[in-house]
Scaffold this motif. Structure first.
Motif, PDB file in Angstrom:
ATOM      1  N   ARG A 310       0.832  -1.203   0.000  1.00 52.61           N
ATOM      2  CA  ARG A 310       0.000   0.000   0.000  1.00 52.61           C
ATOM      3  C   ARG A 310       0.866   1.253   0.000  1.00 52.61           C
ATOM      4  NH1 ARG A 310      -2.097   2.148   5.492  1.00 52.61           N
ATOM      5  NH2 ARG A 310       0.188   2.122   5.577  1.00 52.61           N
ATOM      6  N   ASN A 311       1.878   1.273   0.878  1.00 56.21           N
ATOM      7  CA  ASN A 311       2.748   2.439   0.964  1.00 56.21           C
ATOM      8  C   ASN A 311       3.452   2.711  -0.359  1.00 56.21           C
ATOM      9  OD1 ASN A 311       2.032   2.623   3.647  1.00 56.21           O
ATOM     10  ND2 ASN A 311       3.911   1.673   4.417  1.00 56.21           N
ATOM     11  N   ALA A 312       3.896   1.651  -1.029  1.00 56.69           N
ATOM     12  CA  ALA A 312       4.606   1.817  -2.290  1.00 56.69           C
ATOM     13  C   ALA A 312       3.698   2.372  -3.378  1.00 56.69           C
ATOM     14  CB  ALA A 312       5.206   0.476  -2.728  1.00 56.69           C
ATOM     15  N   ILE A 313       2.463   1.886  -3.429  1.00 61.78           N
ATOM     16  CA  ILE A 313       1.527   2.383  -4.443  1.00 61.78           C
ATOM     17  C   ILE A 313       1.134   3.830  -4.156  1.00 61.78           C
ATOM     18  CG2 ILE A 313      -0.809   2.116  -5.375  1.00 61.78           C
ATOM     19  CD1 ILE A 313       1.157   0.139  -6.530  1.00 61.78           C
ATOM     20  N   LEU A 314       0.919   4.170  -2.898  1.00 59.56           N
ATOM     21  CA  LEU A 314       0.585   5.554  -2.563  1.00 59.56           C
ATOM     22  C   LEU A 314       1.723   6.499  -2.958  1.00 59.56           C
ATOM     23  CD1 LEU A 314      -1.142   5.164   0.927  1.00 59.56           C
ATOM     24  CD2 LEU A 314      -2.230   5.802  -1.241  1.00 59.56           C
ATOM     25  N   ALA A 315       2.968   6.091  -2.714  1.00 59.83           N
ATOM     26  CA  ALA A 315       4.108   6.921  -3.106  1.00 59.83           C
ATOM     27  C   ALA A 315       4.192   7.044  -4.624  1.00 59.83           C
ATOM     28  CB  ALA A 315       5.399   6.324  -2.544  1.00 59.83           C
ATOM     29  N   ALA A 316       3.908   5.956  -5.342  1.00 60.57           N
ATOM     30  CA  ALA A 316       3.949   5.989  -6.801  1.00 60.57           C
ATOM     31  C   ALA A 316       2.861   6.900  -7.362  1.00 60.57           C
ATOM     32  CB  ALA A 316       3.814   4.581  -7.361  1.00 60.57           C
ATOM     33  N   LEU A 317       1.675   6.871  -6.761  1.00 55.91           N
ATOM     34  CA  LEU A 317       0.599   7.763  -7.201  1.00 55.91           C
ATOM     35  C   LEU A 317       0.997   9.224  -6.997  1.00 55.91           C
ATOM     36  CD1 LEU A 317      -2.473   5.842  -5.740  1.00 55.91           C
ATOM     37  CD2 LEU A 317      -2.056   6.278  -8.163  1.00 55.91           C
ATOM     38  N   GLU A 318       1.612   9.502  -5.865  1.00 59.07           N
ATOM     39  CA  GLU A 318       2.043  10.875  -5.574  1.00 59.07           C
ATOM     40  C   GLU A 318       3.020  11.378  -6.638  1.00 59.07           C
ATOM     41  OE1 GLU A 318       1.337  14.105  -3.551  1.00 59.07           O
ATOM     42  OE2 GLU A 318       0.717  12.231  -2.579  1.00 59.07           O
ATOM     43  N   ALA A 319       3.879  10.486  -7.106  1.00 58.49           N
ATOM     44  CA  ALA A 319       4.891  10.884  -8.081  1.00 58.49           C
ATOM     45  C   ALA A 319       4.360  10.940  -9.508  1.00 58.49           C
ATOM     46  CB  ALA A 319       6.073   9.911  -8.009  1.00 58.49           C
ATOM     47  N   ALA A 320       3.341  10.116  -9.817  1.00 62.60           N
ATOM     48  CA  ALA A 320       2.955   9.936 -11.218  1.00 62.60           C
ATOM     49  C   ALA A 320       1.685  10.655 -11.644  1.00 62.60           C
ATOM     50  CB  ALA A 320       2.800   8.432 -11.516  1.00 62.60           C
ATOM     51  N   MET A 321       0.781  10.958 -10.717  1.00 61.89           N
ATOM     52  CA  MET A 321      -0.528  11.475 -11.109  1.00 61.89           C
ATOM     53  C   MET A 321      -0.502  12.985 -11.373  1.00 61.89           C
ATOM     54  SD  MET A 321      -2.744   9.163 -11.525  1.00 61.89           S
ATOM     55  CE  MET A 321      -2.130   7.468 -11.617  1.00 61.89           C
ATOM     56  N   PRO A 322      -1.196  13.413 -12.416  1.00 60.87           N
ATOM     57  CA  PRO A 322      -1.266  14.847 -12.716  1.00 60.87           C
ATOM     58  C   PRO A 322      -2.177  15.582 -11.742  1.00 60.87           C
ATOM     59  CG  PRO A 322      -2.647  13.624 -14.243  1.00 60.87           C
ATOM     60  CD  PRO A 322      -1.906  12.606 -13.419  1.00 60.87           C
ATOM     61  N   ALA A 323      -2.093  16.895 -11.756  1.00 61.63           N
ATOM     62  CA  ALA A 323      -2.947  17.723 -10.905  1.00 61.63           C
ATOM     63  C   ALA A 323      -4.406  17.467 -11.235  1.00 61.63           C
ATOM     64  CB  ALA A 323      -2.604  19.197 -11.105  1.00 61.63           C
ATOM     65  N   GLY A 324      -5.249  17.502 -10.217  1.00 60.64           N
ATOM     66  CA  GLY A 324      -6.672  17.279 -10.411  1.00 60.64           C
ATOM     67  C   GLY A 324      -7.120  15.868 -10.127  1.00 60.64           C
ATOM     68  N   VAL A 325      -6.172  14.945  -9.926  1.00 61.74           N
ATOM     69  CA  VAL A 325      -6.499  13.553  -9.594  1.00 61.74           C
ATOM     70  C   VAL A 325      -6.383  13.385  -8.079  1.00 61.74           C
ATOM     71  CG1 VAL A 325      -5.885  11.134  -9.928  1.00 61.74           C
ATOM     72  CG2 VAL A 325      -5.656  12.755 -11.833  1.00 61.74           C
ATOM     73  N   GLU A 326      -7.378  12.753  -7.477  1.00 65.08           N
ATOM     74  CA  GLU A 326      -7.387  12.531  -6.035  1.00 65.08           C
ATOM     75  C   GLU A 326      -7.518  11.040  -5.755  1.00 65.08           C
ATOM     76  OE1 GLU A 326     -10.677  14.801  -4.626  1.00 65.08           O
ATOM     77  OE2 GLU A 326      -9.683  16.741  -4.939  1.00 65.08           O
ATOM     78  N   TRP A 327      -7.048  10.627  -4.590  1.00 69.45           N
ATOM     79  CA  TRP A 327      -7.158   9.208  -4.222  1.00 69.45           C
ATOM     80  C   TRP A 327      -7.229   9.068  -2.706  1.00 69.45           C
ATOM     81  CZ3 TRP A 327      -3.039  11.484  -6.699  1.00 69.45           C
ATOM     82  CH2 TRP A 327      -1.863  11.639  -5.967  1.00 69.45           C
ATOM     83  N   SER A 328      -7.798   7.935  -2.285  1.00 70.57           N
ATOM     84  CA  SER A 328      -7.926   7.646  -0.854  1.00 70.57           C
ATOM     85  C   SER A 328      -6.595   7.153  -0.299  1.00 70.57           C
ATOM     86  CB  SER A 328      -9.013   6.600  -0.616  1.00 70.57           C
ATOM     87  OG  SER A 328      -8.684   5.373  -1.255  1.00 70.57           O
ATOM     88  N   ARG A 329      -6.450   7.275   1.011  1.00 73.67           N
ATOM     89  CA  ARG A 329      -5.246   6.789   1.702  1.00 73.67           C
ATOM     90  C   ARG A 329      -5.702   5.864   2.828  1.00 73.67           C
ATOM     91  NH1 ARG A 329      -4.441  11.486  -0.650  1.00 73.67           N
ATOM     92  NH2 ARG A 329      -2.390  11.979  -1.536  1.00 73.67           N
ATOM     93  N   PRO A 330      -6.046   4.632   2.477  1.00 75.60           N
ATOM     94  CA  PRO A 330      -6.680   3.727   3.440  1.00 75.60           C
ATOM     95  C   PRO A 330      -5.732   3.294   4.552  1.00 75.60           C
ATOM     96  CG  PRO A 330      -6.116   2.546   1.433  1.00 75.60           C
ATOM     97  CD  PRO A 330      -5.849   4.003   1.152  1.00 75.60           C
ATOM     98  N   GLU A 331      -6.302   3.077   5.727  1.00 70.66           N
ATOM     99  CA  GLU A 331      -5.527   2.575   6.859  1.00 70.66           C
ATOM    100  C   GLU A 331      -5.364   1.063   6.798  1.00 70.66           C
ATOM    101  OE1 GLU A 331      -7.758   4.037  10.217  1.00 70.66           O
ATOM    102  OE2 GLU A 331      -6.433   5.774  10.398  1.00 70.66           O
ATOM    103  N   GLY A 332      -6.034   0.415   5.867  1.00 67.73           N
ATOM    104  CA  GLY A 332      -5.946  -1.032   5.758  1.00 67.73           C
ATOM    105  C   GLY A 332      -6.667  -1.517   4.523  1.00 67.73           C
ATOM    106  N   GLY A 333      -6.962  -2.821   4.495  1.00 66.32           N
ATOM    107  CA  GLY A 333      -7.718  -3.387   3.385  1.00 66.32           C
ATOM    108  C   GLY A 333      -6.878  -3.689   2.172  1.00 66.32           C
ATOM    109  N   MET A 334      -7.505  -3.530   0.991  1.00 67.28           N
ATOM    110  CA  MET A 334      -6.876  -3.959  -0.258  1.00 67.28           C
ATOM    111  C   MET A 334      -6.983  -2.935  -1.380  1.00 67.28           C
ATOM    112  SD  MET A 334      -8.470  -7.856  -0.110  1.00 67.28           S
ATOM    113  CE  MET A 334      -7.579  -8.505  -1.508  1.00 67.28           C
ATOM    114  N   PHE A 335      -7.650  -1.793  -1.150  1.00 65.40           N
ATOM    115  CA  PHE A 335      -8.030  -0.938  -2.268  1.00 65.40           C
ATOM    116  C   PHE A 335      -7.709   0.535  -2.054  1.00 65.40           C
ATOM    117  CE2 PHE A 335     -11.150  -4.422  -1.863  1.00 65.40           C
ATOM    118  CZ  PHE A 335     -10.773  -5.152  -2.981  1.00 65.40           C
TER     119      PHE A 335
END
Length: 407
Positions: A310-335
């Motif tokens: 999860r941490n790796a994907i969140l960091a990758a999203l931060e680096a790769a996504m353009p402005a205007g894209v938002e995403w959740s930062r879950p405390e657990g789970g799979m998504f």
């Protein structure tokens, strides 16, 4: 006349799962898939299951493992689950436990038990696609459940349900690390759901498939535990808890359970008798063996591995996504739930993603009872290896950036 002319009206509401169809992409080795919400098979406790099946078939219980079973489920397993639920703050015994062939069967049975055509089910917007599929066959009306507070009053819910030709039968939700959003309800939000259900005099179906998969933050009591504290004991409660071994031990055994007041369990037993008699005896006995010997250690393993992914994907999203894209930062789970700017249709975007970037995800509209949310998508991180992080997310970011440039 053709056989299709004989289908019941409910068959028109049975639709293919977009997720199950997308799982076929996993057979294409060049596809980087964030689509299937499935556990990593390399983490399955293979050796524990090998020992379990050998012990079950090699011991005194071999005949019972291959014989018919009572419809409620294997008694020692139900006793283990009763102790497990008691540890979660839900004092109960085996009479409150019902074994299902996966928690999906539990949702289907509860829809069958409670929904008459035109009754109303309260669901979140979005909600778990499998729940919509399970309930759809019983021809309900859906109304939007807003655990974080909304403008709909209990009286308005009841009036709308009556106008549709039925009544509100239950509120369904995934309170911990929800599929698809990854969101977790606060204690206050859980209490609010119980308040609403009390005013509507309806049930609460708590889908707890991901409850054990917490990586950060403090645990929040299950809704059913709060309900028991209010009502005094489980048999006076209105909450029905659906649990699963699939996300922790192994999904292929199709083993889940329902914890509920006895009057609910008694009706579910009758439905099980009519449907498939009982869940497989040998699988119930093997699951018990592994649960007794390996469950706690397995929980720690999957928490550690999935938390890192999860941490790796969140960091990758931060680096790769353009402005205007938002995403959740879950405390657990799979998504992780991604929201794109208005006007982008992620169903159409998926076709481009697969054809041009060889990346797959689940379009968000599949999770909305009314088909809305077309600018959203779901990413699963449980299978996110290094290639998914270093190539998959950057490819997706490039595609979204190009889509925005075309507008």
């Amino acid at each position: 006349m053709t056989l299709t002319d004989l289908f019941a009206t409910r068959s028109s509401r049975m639709k293919a799962s977009e997720i199950r169809e997308l799982l076929k992409l996993l057979d294409q080795p060049d596809i980087i898939s964030f689509a299937g919400g499935i556990p990593d098979p390399s983490l399955f406790p293979h050796e524990a299951f090998r020992r379990a099946y050998a012990d079950v078939l090699g011991g005194a219980g071999a005949n019972a493992a291959l014989q018919y079973q009572v419809s409620e489920g294997y008694l020692p397993l139900r006793r283990w689950l009763a102790a497990h639920m008691t540890d979660l703050g839900v004092p109960c015994d085996e009479g409150n436990i019902f074994i299902t062939s996966g928690s999906q069967q539990g949702l289907d049975y509860l829809g069958k038990l409670m929904l008459s055509p035109a009754d109303t089910a309260l669901v979140t917007w979005p909600t778990y696609l499998g729940a919509l599929q399970a309930f759809n066959a019983y021809e309900p009306t859906y109304a939007r459940l807003q655990p974080n507070g909304g403008n709909t009053t209990p009286a308005e819910y009841a009036e709308a349900a009556a106008a549709a030709g039925g009544r509100v039968k239950f509120a369904y939700l995934v309170p911990d690390f929800a599929n698809p959003t990854g969101e977790t309800l606060t204690l206050g939000q859980r209490e609010g759901v119980l308040d609403l259900a009390a005013e509507l005099d309806c049930a609460v179906i708590e889908d707890a498939a991901y409850q054990a998969l917490r990586y950060d933050g403090e645990p929040v009591p299950p809704i059913i535990a709060l309900d028991c504290a209010r009502s005094g004991h489980l048999d006076a409660a209105r909450t029905i808890y659906c649990g699963s071994f699939s996300k922790i031990l192994a999904p292929g055994l199709r083993m889940g359970w329902i914890c509920a007041p006895r009057r609910i369990v008694e009706k579910l037993v009758l439905m099980k008798q009519a449907a498939d008699l009982h869940s497989p005896s040998i699988n119930q006995m093997a699951i018990l063996h592994v649960a007794e010997t390996s469950y706690a250690a397995q929980v720690e393993t999957v928490r550690r591995v999935y938390g890192e992914r999860r941490n790796a994907i969140l960091a990758a999203l931060e680096a790769a996504m353009p402005a205007g894209v938002e995403w959740s930062r879950p405390e657990g789970g799979m998504f992780i739930w991604v929201t794109l700017p208005d006007g982008i249709d992620t169903t159409a975007l998926l076709a481009r993603a697969v054809a041009e970037e060889r990346v797959a995800f689940v379009p968000g509209s599949a999770f909305f009872a009314d088909g809305s949310g077309r600018n959203t998508l779901r990413l699963s991180f449980t299978l996110a290896d290094e290639r998914a992080v270093t190539e998959g997310i950057p490819r997706l970011g490039r595609l979204i950036r190009d889509e925005l440039a075309r507008r």
